[in-house]
Design an enzyme around this catalytic site. Structure first.
Site, PDB file in Angstrom:
ATOM      1  N   LYS A  12      45.679  39.290  49.423  1.00  0.00           N
ATOM      2  CA  LYS A  12      44.731  38.554  48.574  1.00  0.00           C
ATOM      3  C   LYS A  12      43.955  37.537  49.402  1.00  0.00           C
ATOM      4  O   LYS A  12      42.743  37.383  49.262  1.00  0.00           O
ATOM      5  CB  LYS A  12      45.470  37.884  47.407  1.00  0.00           C
ATOM      6  CG  LYS A  12      45.868  38.883  46.329  1.00  0.00           C
ATOM      7  CD  LYS A  12      46.883  38.346  45.331  1.00  0.00           C
ATOM      8  CE  LYS A  12      47.313  39.495  44.390  1.00  0.00           C
ATOM      9  NZ  LYS A  12      48.399  39.150  43.470  1.00  0.00           N
ATOM     10  N   GLN A  29      51.719  34.159  41.808  1.00  0.00           N
ATOM     11  CA  GLN A  29      52.280  35.492  42.067  1.00  0.00           C
ATOM     12  C   GLN A  29      53.594  35.677  41.301  1.00  0.00           C
ATOM     13  O   GLN A  29      54.489  34.832  41.379  1.00  0.00           O
ATOM     14  CB  GLN A  29      52.488  35.665  43.580  1.00  0.00           C
ATOM     15  CG  GLN A  29      52.891  37.064  44.007  1.00  0.00           C
ATOM     16  CD  GLN A  29      51.807  38.120  43.776  1.00  0.00           C
ATOM     17  OE1 GLN A  29      50.617  37.828  43.795  1.00  0.00           O
ATOM     18  NE2 GLN A  29      52.204  39.342  43.549  1.00  0.00           N
ATOM     19  N   ASP A  61      43.932  36.312  36.561  1.00  0.00           N
ATOM     20  CA  ASP A  61      44.796  37.452  36.264  1.00  0.00           C
ATOM     21  C   ASP A  61      44.536  37.977  34.845  1.00  0.00           C
ATOM     22  O   ASP A  61      44.955  39.084  34.514  1.00  0.00           O
ATOM     23  CB  ASP A  61      46.277  37.017  36.306  1.00  0.00           C
ATOM     24  CG  ASP A  61      46.933  37.238  37.665  1.00  0.00           C
ATOM     25  OD1 ASP A  61      46.617  38.252  38.304  1.00  0.00           O
ATOM     26  OD2 ASP A  61      47.770  36.400  38.048  1.00  0.00           O
TER      27      ASP A  61
HETATM   28  N1  GUN Z   1      52.764  40.602  40.660  1.00  0.00           N
HETATM   29  C1  GUN Z   1      52.505  41.933  40.683  1.00  0.00           C
HETATM   30  N2  GUN Z   1      51.241  42.156  40.272  1.00  0.00           N
HETATM   31  C2  GUN Z   1      50.696  40.963  39.989  1.00  0.00           C
HETATM   32  C3  GUN Z   1      49.405  40.551  39.539  1.00  0.00           C
HETATM   33  O1  GUN Z   1      48.498  41.346  39.284  1.00  0.00           O
HETATM   34  N3  GUN Z   1      49.249  39.209  39.394  1.00  0.00           N
HETATM   35  C4  GUN Z   1      50.232  38.313  39.616  1.00  0.00           C
HETATM   36  N4  GUN Z   1      49.978  37.033  39.415  1.00  0.00           N
HETATM   37  N5  GUN Z   1      51.444  38.666  40.036  1.00  0.00           N
HETATM   38  C5  GUN Z   1      51.665  39.975  40.220  1.00  0.00           C
END
Ligand code: GUN
Length: 284
Positions: A52, A96, A119
């Site tokens: 990211k 996350q 998200d």
């Molecule tokens: N963990 C696995 N996929 C995601 C996601 O799309 N966003 C977040 N915040 N955590 C994750």
């Protein structure tokens, strides 16, 4: 024999589009900013977060990583989110998941300002998606829609089956397919005769979290097959929810793992952060 949907290529196109808009925003003095919070040492999460950050750099965002120790308290995490909610240089906040067991992810999601919730996990944003009046789409389902669009297959009127009913993927996925006028069915672990349900699909999205779960008997001839899975098989090899080698002989289009949905999730996060920056700077 099917055509492979190249998630790396489509994600690059999305990121190039975002980068182009970022250049224009920067000329007006606005640099989109994303805060990424990671708590603890989960190795998979560390890889995701690194990717990211890399994507932020590629598109020209400001990004700031908050790597918190595994014993961070709920109060400390909440305090950080409240601080980021107030910061003008941070347009998107991503925490996350999964969090260490002693932390409540629902509390964290509810605390993120919905306009910074890139998200699209906050109940306000989830509700907005239900009524089709949203700022952000959840990254993975939105990425899947981009991949389906890249095939040129028209979703309207098609039978779509989503296997999996998670809040993050399955449920919003079904909603996005519905918005584009598919006839949608959600299958899950309690579904009776999953094979006949899945094999009725013109568009099959697998989001089960089980290695090579979808076998050719579950796939209609000529279907579009999208694999959201990211699993390790018994030999520790990365694989999806679809038995790729067998299913690719039967469908029209298929996404590989890796190189399918994964890169799209990050590209759509960039898209959402750009949208957040535009909204917060009255540029929509
Ligand atoms: N963990 C696995 N996929 C995601 C996601 O799309 N966003 C977040 N915040 N955590 C994750």
């Amino acid at each position: 024999m099917s055509q492979i949907i190249d998630g790396k290529l489509v994600s690059r196109q999305v990121k190039e589009r975002v980068a182009g808009e970022v250049s224009q925003l920067k000329e007006k003095g606005v640099t989109p900013g994303l805060a990424v919070i990671i708590v603890g040492e989960d190795p998979a999460s560390q890889v995701y977060v690194r990717n990211k950050e890399k994507a932020c750099e590629e598109v020209g965002f400001y990004s700031e990583k908050f790597a918190l120790p595994a014993d961070t308290t709920q109060e400390e995490l909440n305090a950080l989110i409240m601080e980021l909610n107030e910061r003008k240089d941070i347009n998107g906040i991503l925490c996350q998941l999964p969090l260490p067991k002693h932390l409540d992810d629902k509390e964290v999601i509810n605390l993120i300002d919905p306009i910074k919730d890139v998200d699209a996990f906050h109940p306000v944003n989830v509700g907005a998606i239900m009524i089709g009046d949203y700022n952000f789409l959840p990254c993975t389902p939105a990425g899947v829609m981009e991949l389906i669009h890249s095939t040129g297959v028209d979703v309207a009127g098609k039978k779509a089956v989503v296997i999996g009913r998670s809040n993050i993927v399955g449920k919003p996925m079904a909603m996005l397919l519905l918005h584009e006028n598919a006839t949608v069915e959600i299958a899950h672990s309690k579904t009776v005769d999953l094979s006949s349900v899945a094999s009725s699909a013109d568009i099959l999205v697998a989001a089960v979290g089980r290695a090579r779960f979808v076998t050719p008997d579950m796939v209609k001839d000529g279907a579009v097959v999208i694999d959201v899975g990211m699993n390790r098989d018994e030999n520790g090899k990365l694989c999806g929810d679809v038995d790729y080698e067998a299913v690719k002989e039967k469908c029209s289009y298929i996404t590989p793992v890796p190189g399918g949905v994964g890169p799209m999730t990050i590209a759509m996060l960039m898209q959402n952060t750009l949208t957040a920056a535009k909204i917060q700077n009255d540029m929509m």
